[in-house]
Design an enzyme around this catalytic site. Structure first.
Site, PDB file in Angstrom:
ATOM      1  N   CYS A 126       0.810  -1.230   0.000  1.00 20.57           N
ATOM      2  CA  CYS A 126       0.000   0.000   0.000  1.00 20.57           C
ATOM      3  C   CYS A 126       0.845   1.283   0.000  1.00 20.57           C
ATOM      4  O   CYS A 126       0.560   2.217  -0.756  1.00 20.57           O
ATOM      5  CB  CYS A 126      -0.950  -0.005   1.188  1.00 20.57           C
ATOM      6  SG  CYS A 126      -0.228  -0.638   2.704  1.00 20.57           S
ATOM      7  N   HIS A 234      -2.940   6.255   4.626  1.00 22.15           N
ATOM      8  CA  HIS A 234      -1.509   6.428   4.887  1.00 22.15           C
ATOM      9  C   HIS A 234      -1.042   7.809   4.378  1.00 22.15           C
ATOM     10  O   HIS A 234      -1.492   8.262   3.319  1.00 22.15           O
ATOM     11  CB  HIS A 234      -0.686   5.379   4.135  1.00 22.15           C
ATOM     12  CG  HIS A 234      -0.865   3.968   4.609  1.00 22.15           C
ATOM     13  ND1 HIS A 234      -1.535   3.627   5.759  1.00 22.15           N
ATOM     14  CD2 HIS A 234      -0.429   2.794   4.068  1.00 22.15           C
ATOM     15  CE1 HIS A 234      -1.496   2.305   5.915  1.00 22.15           C
ATOM     16  NE2 HIS A 234      -0.844   1.776   4.898  1.00 22.15           N
TER      17      HIS A 234
HETATM   18  N1  LIG Z   1      -4.959  -3.670   5.036  1.00 24.87           N
HETATM   19  C1  LIG Z   1      -4.253  -3.095   4.063  1.00 24.87           C
HETATM   20  O1  LIG Z   1      -4.103  -1.861   3.938  1.00 24.87           O
HETATM   21  C2  LIG Z   1      -3.611  -3.949   3.040  1.00 24.87           C
HETATM   22  C3  LIG Z   1      -3.059  -3.321   1.944  1.00 24.87           C
HETATM   23  C4  LIG Z   1      -2.471  -4.077   0.964  1.00 24.87           C
HETATM   24  C5  LIG Z   1      -2.458  -5.433   1.091  1.00 24.87           C
HETATM   25  N2  LIG Z   1      -2.999  -6.048   2.169  1.00 24.87           N
HETATM   26  C6  LIG Z   1      -2.943  -7.496   2.210  1.00 24.87           C
HETATM   27  O2  LIG Z   1      -4.242  -8.047   2.023  1.00 24.87           O
HETATM   28  C7  LIG Z   1      -4.382  -9.228   2.788  1.00 24.87           C
HETATM   29  C8  LIG Z   1      -5.572  -9.133   3.699  1.00 24.87           C
HETATM   30  O3  LIG Z   1      -5.479  -7.999   4.537  1.00 24.87           O
HETATM   31  P1  LIG Z   1      -6.702  -7.502   5.433  1.00 24.87           P
HETATM   32  O4  LIG Z   1      -6.226  -6.242   6.042  1.00 24.87           O
HETATM   33  O5  LIG Z   1      -7.991  -7.510   4.668  1.00 24.87           O
HETATM   34  O6  LIG Z   1      -6.759  -8.679   6.548  1.00 24.87           O
HETATM   35  P2  LIG Z   1      -7.985  -9.182   7.427  1.00 24.87           P
HETATM   36  O7  LIG Z   1      -8.935  -8.067   7.664  1.00 24.87           O
HETATM   37  O8  LIG Z   1      -7.387  -9.871   8.589  1.00 24.87           O
HETATM   38  O9  LIG Z   1      -8.743 -10.275   6.491  1.00 24.87           O
HETATM   39  C9  LIG Z   1      -8.175 -11.497   6.094  1.00 24.87           C
HETATM   40  C10 LIG Z   1      -9.113 -12.230   5.142  1.00 24.87           C
HETATM   41  O10 LIG Z   1      -8.474 -13.420   4.681  1.00 24.87           O
HETATM   42  C11 LIG Z   1      -9.336 -14.541   4.918  1.00 24.87           C
HETATM   43  N3  LIG Z   1      -8.536 -15.747   5.151  1.00 24.87           N
HETATM   44  C12 LIG Z   1      -7.601 -15.950   6.110  1.00 24.87           C
HETATM   45  N4  LIG Z   1      -7.085 -17.198   5.990  1.00 24.87           N
HETATM   46  C13 LIG Z   1      -7.708 -17.791   4.948  1.00 24.87           C
HETATM   47  C14 LIG Z   1      -7.623 -19.076   4.337  1.00 24.87           C
HETATM   48  N5  LIG Z   1      -6.784 -19.999   4.770  1.00 24.87           N
HETATM   49  N6  LIG Z   1      -8.433 -19.318   3.291  1.00 24.87           N
HETATM   50  C15 LIG Z   1      -9.289 -18.390   2.819  1.00 24.87           C
HETATM   51  N7  LIG Z   1      -9.423 -17.162   3.356  1.00 24.87           N
HETATM   52  C16 LIG Z   1      -8.635 -16.868   4.405  1.00 24.87           C
HETATM   53  C17 LIG Z   1     -10.124 -14.145   6.139  1.00 24.87           C
HETATM   54  O11 LIG Z   1     -11.291 -14.955   6.234  1.00 24.87           O
HETATM   55  P3  LIG Z   1     -12.038 -15.225   7.677  1.00 24.87           P
HETATM   56  O12 LIG Z   1     -12.878 -14.017   7.951  1.00 24.87           O
HETATM   57  O13 LIG Z   1     -12.822 -16.434   7.392  1.00 24.87           O
HETATM   58  O14 LIG Z   1     -10.935 -15.417   8.672  1.00 24.87           O
HETATM   59  C18 LIG Z   1     -10.434 -12.675   5.784  1.00 24.87           C
HETATM   60  O15 LIG Z   1     -11.465 -12.618   4.824  1.00 24.87           O
HETATM   61  C19 LIG Z   1      -3.047  -9.431   3.498  1.00 24.87           C
HETATM   62  O16 LIG Z   1      -2.266 -10.276   2.716  1.00 24.87           O
HETATM   63  C20 LIG Z   1      -2.461  -8.042   3.537  1.00 24.87           C
HETATM   64  O17 LIG Z   1      -1.060  -8.089   3.577  1.00 24.87           O
HETATM   65  C21 LIG Z   1      -3.602  -5.332   3.138  1.00 24.87           C
END
Ligand SMILES: NC(=O)c1ccc[n+]([C@@H]2O[C@H](COP(=O)([O-])OP(=O)(O)OC[C@H]3O[C@@H](n4cnc5c(N)ncnc54)[C@H](OP(=O)(O)O)[C@@H]3O)[C@@H](O)[C@H]2O)c1
Length: 329
Positions: A126, A234
């Site tokens: 990001c 950010h």
């Molecule tokens: N937040 C940011 O600003 C940002 C920016 C760029 C990239 N990212 C990346 O995007 C990803 C998610 O971030 P987030 O902030 O959205 O995290 P989050 O709110 O913790 O959400 C994680 C998601 O992944 C799912 N998940 C976890 N383990 C899984 C599995 N084994 N199989 C299928 N689904 C699974 C979860 O499902 P459940 O609800 O069922 O647990 C939930 O839908 C990460 O890789 C992060 O590095 C985040």
């Protein structure tokens, strides 16, 4: 277009659904995917309810595109399975970003590199995305020699757990900790884990990903990434040294003309970008544009974007839109 959203219950996944809906993405079928514990739960898209399905069910439905935001290990394990089934994966995790065989794409900068053979496409970090959108037009015109960046990053960048930690702290509730320290009323100069050279992984991502996206290993960059107790997006203080001199008015004009950038730079009226104003917006906001008077050919600017939007969901959806428009999927 059958579109799978993997991680549909997460922070990024939820915004992904919102962005697909708002931009009226041409999808005929939505396949929301999350972990086993969420299978059967319902999400709403365009007023219609959809049940979360498992990874295996989603693969068997052979989506055209899968937008992944479910963490690095999930991506490493399952993205190749989707790709083998013929799906083009656009992945938000860091799993594939530095793999030389995978493209790392910010549409305003390097979407032209994409081809029909790219079955796993990486979405950058990001903090890198918002910075390169602003750096690219300046690099093309004045050639960047060196960048010094310090970030002020929102808790939403860490995911649901971090937002809960901050809200619990605000209410005086003891709860699970996403960070090693309290985040409310605090500033934490660490994002992700430390590596051998004393930088954090987030800082190294900004350095390595910028060079890959801009296809220029000669750009020198140093970063300090910091977590602050805000939700909207950010912010980044960026200092750039160019090979060639510039005119500040021309820099401002160049940025104003760049797709995806909104210049907010009117100090007489106290106008500059802030995360509160960038929240839920797709653009990158740039302000405080001024010459660095301590060095020749050097510029300071302040860059703000909603990390869940342009820093994640919007960028991924824009890649998908590009693939559809160019017939690459
Ligand atoms: N937040 C940011 O600003 C940002 C920016 C760029 C990239 N990212 C990346 O995007 C990803 C998610 O971030 P987030 O902030 O959205 O995290 P989050 O709110 O913790 O959400 C994680 C998601 O992944 C799912 N998940 C976890 N383990 C899984 C599995 N084994 N199989 C299928 N689904 C699974 C979860 O499902 P459940 O609800 O069922 O647990 C939930 O839908 C990460 O890789 C992060 O590095 C985040």
């Amino acid at each position: 277009m059958k579109i799978a959203v993997v991680g549909a219950t997460g922070l990024v996944g939820t915004v992904m659904l919102k962005v697909l809906e708002e931009r009226n993405f041409p999808l005929t079928e939505l396949i929301p995917v999350a972990s086993e514990k969420s299978v059967g739960k319902e999400i709403t898209f365009k007023g219609k309810k959809y049940a979360i399905v498992s990874m295996d069910t989603a693969i068997s439905m052979r989506p055209d595109i899968a937008l992944f935001s479910a963490g690095g290990s999930t991506s490493l394990e399952h993205a190749p399975r989707f790709a083998e089934a013929g799906t083009t994966v656009i992945d938000n995790s860091s799993a594939w970003r530095m793999d030389p065989s995978k493209k790392l794409v910010v549409p305003e900068v390097n979407a032209h590199e994409l081809s029909i053979d790219d079955k796993i496409i990486a979405n950058p970090n990001c903090s890198t995305i918002q910075m390169v959108v602003a750096l690219k037009p300046l690099h093309d015109k004045y050639k960047i020699k060196r960048v010094v960046v310090s970030t002020y990053q929102s808790v939403t960048g860490t995911g649901v757990k971090a937002v809960e930690q901050m809200m619990n702290e605000r209410k005086g509730i003891d709860g699970p900790m996403a960070y090693a320290y309290p985040i409310d009323l605090n500033v934490i100069p660490q994002i992700d884990v430390f590596v051998e050279n004393g930088y954090t992984k987030e800082e190294m991502k900004m350095i390595n990903e910028t060079r890959k996206i801009m296809s220029d290993d000669s750009i020198r960059l140093t970063a300090t990434t910091v977590r602050i107790p805000v939700m909207g997006g950010h912010s980044e203080s960026v200092n750039i040294e160019f090979e060639n001199d510039f005119d500040v008015a021309e820099v401002r004009e160049l940025l104003e003309k760049t797709e995806g950038i909104i210049v907010v730079d009117d100090i007489a009226n106290l106008k500059y970008p802030m995360p509160k104003d960038a929240h839920e917006k797709d653009e990158v906001f740039v302000g405080r544009i001024r010459r660095d008077e301590s060095m020749p050919n050097s510029l300071n600017m302040w860059i703000v974007a909603d990390n869940l939007r342009k820093g994640a969901a919007t960028n991924a959806v824009q890649i998908a839109e590009f693939l559809v428009k160019k017939g690459l999927v």
